[in-house]
Design an enzyme around this catalytic site. Structure first.
Site, mmCIF file in Angstrom:
data_model
loop_
_atom_site.group_PDB
_atom_site.id
_atom_site.type_symbol
_atom_site.label_atom_id
_atom_site.label_comp_id
_atom_site.label_asym_id
_atom_site.label_seq_id
_atom_site.Cartn_x
_atom_site.Cartn_y
_atom_site.Cartn_z
ATOM 1 N N ASN A 41 0.835 -1.205 0.000
ATOM 2 C CA ASN A 41 0.000 0.000 0.000
ATOM 3 C C ASN A 41 0.873 1.260 0.000
ATOM 4 O O ASN A 41 1.900 1.320 0.662
ATOM 5 C CB ASN A 41 -0.982 0.004 1.184
ATOM 6 N N CYS A 52 -4.192 0.788 -2.661
ATOM 7 C CA CYS A 52 -4.056 -0.481 -1.941
ATOM 8 C C CYS A 52 -2.981 -1.366 -2.569
ATOM 9 O O CYS A 52 -2.720 -1.297 -3.780
ATOM 10 C CB CYS A 52 -5.366 -1.262 -1.981
ATOM 11 N N GLU A 54 -3.024 -4.511 -3.259
ATOM 12 C CA GLU A 54 -3.505 -5.447 -4.287
ATOM 13 C C GLU A 54 -3.489 -4.797 -5.659
ATOM 14 O O GLU A 54 -3.106 -5.399 -6.662
ATOM 15 C CB GLU A 54 -4.947 -5.893 -3.977
ATOM 16 N N CYS A 85 -10.247 -5.094 0.262
ATOM 17 C CA CYS A 85 -11.393 -4.167 0.253
ATOM 18 C C CYS A 85 -12.247 -4.420 -0.989
ATOM 19 O O CYS A 85 -11.831 -5.095 -1.941
ATOM 20 C CB CYS A 85 -10.907 -2.722 0.307
ATOM 21 N N CYS A 88 -10.731 -3.441 -4.412
ATOM 22 C CA CYS A 88 -9.716 -4.388 -4.909
ATOM 23 C C CYS A 88 -10.361 -5.688 -5.377
ATOM 24 O O CYS A 88 -9.895 -6.306 -6.332
ATOM 25 C CB CYS A 88 -8.658 -4.648 -3.842
HETATM 26 N N1 THU Z 1 -5.327 -1.342 2.265
HETATM 27 C C1 THU Z 1 -4.790 -2.168 1.320
HETATM 28 O O1 THU Z 1 -3.621 -2.028 0.931
HETATM 29 N N2 THU Z 1 -5.582 -3.161 0.822
HETATM 30 C C2 THU Z 1 -6.877 -3.378 1.159
HETATM 31 O O2 THU Z 1 -7.516 -4.256 0.607
HETATM 32 C C3 THU Z 1 -7.492 -2.565 2.192
HETATM 33 C C4 THU Z 1 -6.682 -1.473 2.768
HETATM 34 C C5 THU Z 1 -4.492 -0.266 2.814
HETATM 35 C C6 THU Z 1 -4.915 1.124 2.460
HETATM 36 C C7 THU Z 1 -4.343 1.936 3.600
HETATM 37 O O3 THU Z 1 -3.003 2.279 3.288
HETATM 38 C C8 THU Z 1 -4.312 0.970 4.771
HETATM 39 O O4 THU Z 1 -4.517 -0.327 4.228
HETATM 40 C C9 THU Z 1 -5.391 1.244 5.818
HETATM 41 O O5 THU Z 1 -6.630 1.332 5.244
#
Ligand code: THU
Length: 126
Positions: A41, A52, A54, A85, A88
């Site tokens: 991320n 994110c 992913e 999320c 993604c």
């Molecule tokens: N995040 C991801 O990298 N992937 C996800 O599927 C959900 C959230 C990251 C975004 C942000 O930098 C941190 O997690 C907190 O939300």
């Protein structure tokens, strides 16, 4: 079966740029031709611009001409299993609707889901 992918996802957490949430996400994405792309991320001071892990990994693979995925391993620092999320899930399903999604706590503690079960009825422009 996914040992290497799982350990790569744990290592990929080190690539995270997350000074705001301090929530590190590391991803290892396995393509149909068995290449692994890493993602993490990347946060921004204008919070909603955060990307994110992913989608970082998917965009790297796609722009390297690899659009079909077998599996994605997702590691975080959370004590809980962290699911991808909704955004993604939609993004990955655009390319491989029924890939494996592996939620990783440690090398030995992980869960495997089918993307279609996590995200049925994906939006399609039809
Ligand atoms: N995040 C991801 O990298 N992937 C996800 O599927 C959900 C959230 C990251 C975004 C942000 O930098 C941190 O997690 C907190 O939300």
């Amino acid at each position: 079966m996914y040992e290497k992918l799982i350990s790569e996802s744990i290592k990929a957490k080190e690539l995270s740029h997350s000074p705001y949430s301090k929530f590190k996400v590391g991803v290892a994405l396995l393509t149909k031709d068995d290449k692994i792309y890493l993602g993490a991320n990347v946060e921004c001071s204008s919070y909603s611009l955060t990307i994110c892990a992913e989608r970082v990994a998917a965009v790297k693979a796609i722009t390297d001409r690899r659009k079909k995925f077998k599996a994605v391993a997702i590691a975080t620092n959370s004590k809980e299993f962290a699911f991808p999320c909704g955004a993604c899930r939609q993004f990955l399903s655009e390319f491989s609707e029924n890939m494996d999604v592996i939620l990783v706590k440690t090398k030995k503690q992980y869960q495997i889901y089918k993307l279609q079960n996590l995200f049925p009825h994906t939006f399609k422009l039809k």
